[in-house]
Design a protein around this motif. Structure first.
Motif, PDB file in Angstrom:
ATOM      1  N   TYR A 170      -3.280   8.300   1.541  1.00  0.00           N
ATOM      2  CA  TYR A 170      -3.950   7.758   0.416  1.00  0.00           C
ATOM      3  C   TYR A 170      -3.206   6.691  -0.310  1.00  0.00           C
ATOM      4  O   TYR A 170      -4.008   5.720  -0.933  1.00  0.00           O
ATOM      5  N   GLN A 171      -1.994   6.672  -0.375  1.00  0.00           N
ATOM      6  CA  GLN A 171      -1.189   5.703  -1.176  1.00  0.00           C
ATOM      7  C   GLN A 171      -1.551   4.526  -0.405  1.00  0.00           C
ATOM      8  O   GLN A 171      -1.732   3.160  -0.847  1.00  0.00           O
TER       9      GLN A 171
ATOM     10  N   ALA B  85      -4.011   3.557   1.573  1.00  0.00           N
ATOM     11  CA  ALA B  85      -5.399   3.188   1.575  1.00  0.00           C
ATOM     12  C   ALA B  85      -5.511   2.668   0.053  1.00  0.00           C
ATOM     13  O   ALA B  85      -6.264   1.437  -0.111  1.00  0.00           O
ATOM     14  N   GLU B  86      -5.065   3.007  -0.949  1.00  0.00           N
ATOM     15  CA  GLU B  86      -5.060   2.700  -2.398  1.00  0.00           C
ATOM     16  C   GLU B  86      -4.385   1.076  -2.433  1.00  0.00           C
ATOM     17  O   GLU B  86      -5.187   0.343  -3.021  1.00  0.00           O
ATOM     18  N   LYS B  87      -3.526   0.834  -1.765  1.00  0.00           N
ATOM     19  CA  LYS B  87      -2.614  -0.495  -1.958  1.00  0.00           C
ATOM     20  C   LYS B  87      -3.701  -1.528  -1.049  1.00  0.00           C
ATOM     21  O   LYS B  87      -3.816  -2.434  -1.581  1.00  0.00           O
TER      22      LYS B  87
ATOM     23  N   GLU C  22      -0.798  12.508   1.575  1.00  0.00           N
ATOM     24  CA  GLU C  22      -0.362  11.683   0.281  1.00  0.00           C
ATOM     25  C   GLU C  22      -0.188   9.877   0.527  1.00  0.00           C
ATOM     26  O   GLU C  22      -0.750   9.204   0.054  1.00  0.00           O
ATOM     27  N   GLN C  23       0.618   9.970   1.523  1.00  0.00           N
ATOM     28  CA  GLN C  23       1.013   8.576   1.994  1.00  0.00           C
ATOM     29  C   GLN C  23      -0.122   7.844   2.499  1.00  0.00           C
ATOM     30  O   GLN C  23      -0.213   6.658   1.978  1.00  0.00           O
TER      31      GLN C  23
ATOM     32  N   ASP D 151      -6.819  -1.299  -0.909  1.00  0.00           N
ATOM     33  CA  ASP D 151      -8.124  -1.379  -1.790  1.00  0.00           C
ATOM     34  C   ASP D 151      -7.688  -2.290  -2.998  1.00  0.00           C
ATOM     35  O   ASP D 151      -8.168  -3.205  -3.483  1.00  0.00           O
ATOM     36  N   GLN D 152      -6.405  -2.014  -3.740  1.00  0.00           N
ATOM     37  CA  GLN D 152      -5.965  -2.746  -4.825  1.00  0.00           C
ATOM     38  C   GLN D 152      -5.696  -4.221  -4.238  1.00  0.00           C
ATOM     39  O   GLN D 152      -6.310  -5.429  -5.221  1.00  0.00           O
TER      40      GLN D 152
END
Length: 175
Positions: A159-160, A162-164, A156-157, A166-167
Motif C-alpha cells: 500500500y505504501q 502504491a501510495e508513493k 502494508e508496504q 500515486d503521490q
C-alpha cells in the motif's frame, strides 16, 4: 422509480468502463490497428508469435510490450479471416496469404499513418531533453523490481509503495 435506478446503474457502469479503458496503454492500437500491424510484420517475413511481440515492442519503444493475450488472439483472428496461414504447424510460424496482401494494400493509408505515429512516439521518447525523466523512470522500475522480488513484502508496504507512486503522479499533474 425502478426504471430510473436501473438507468443510473447503467450510466455508472459505462463511466467505469470508460475510465478503465483510458488508463491502459493498449489504446495505442484502436479499432483493428493491432491486426494491421501484425499483418504488416508477417508480410515482411513469416513469423512466430513471440517474434511479433518482440518486433512490436521495438517499433513502439519506451518499454512497451504487447501481451501474449493480445497477440495470440489477433493471430487467431487473422487466421480465421484467411489473411494469414500457418507455414509451419509444428513451430506455429505464420505467413501472409494473397487475401492478406490485398487487405494490406487496401489499408495502406491507415498503415502508413500508424507507422508514422509510432515513429514520432519513438522520436519523442529518445529525445535528449527528456533523458532525465527516462533516467528517473528507469530508477523507479529498478527500485520496484528489487522490492517486488524480495519475498518478504508485507501488504502494508505494498500500500505504501502504491501510495508513493500515486503521490508522485498527483504532484506531476500539478506542475
Amino acid at each position: 422509480m425502478g426504471q430510473q435506478s436501473e438507468h443510473h446503474h447503467d450510466e455508472h457502469h459505462e463511466h467505469h468502463r470508460g475510465h478503465h479503458r483510458s488508463g491502459r496503454r493498449g489504446r495505442l492500437f484502436e479499432a483493428g490497428r493491432m491486426k494491421l500491424l501484425v499483418l504488416h510484420l508477417i508480410q515482411q517475413s513469416p513469423k512466430h508469435g513471440y517474434e511479433i511481440i518482440k518486433e512490436i515492442s521495438d517499433l513502439v519503444g519506451d518499454g512497451y510490450t504487447p501481451s501474449a493475450g493480445t497477440i495470440y488472439p489477433t493471430l487467431t483472428s487473422l487466421e480465421e479471416m484467411n489473411f494469414i496461414t500457418l507455414l509451419d504447424v509444428e513451430r506455429k510460424q505464420y505467413q501472409i496469404t494473397e487475401l492478406g496482401k490485398a487487405y494490406l494494400t487496401e489499408q495502406q493509408d491507415k498503415l502508413t499513418e500508424l507507422l508514422e505515429k509510432l515513429r514520432l512516439r519513438r522520436e519523442i521518447h529518445s529525445n535528449d531533453e527528456l533523458i532525465e525523466i527516462h533516467r528517473a523512470m528507469e530508477n523507479l522500475k529498478t527500485a520496484l523490481r528489487l522490492k517486488l522480488n524480495s519475498a518478504s513484502l508485507q501488504q502494508e508496504q505494498i500500500y505504501q509503495i502504491a501510495e508513493k507512486i500515486d503521490q508522485a503522479a498527483v504532484a506531476i499533474g500539478r506542475l
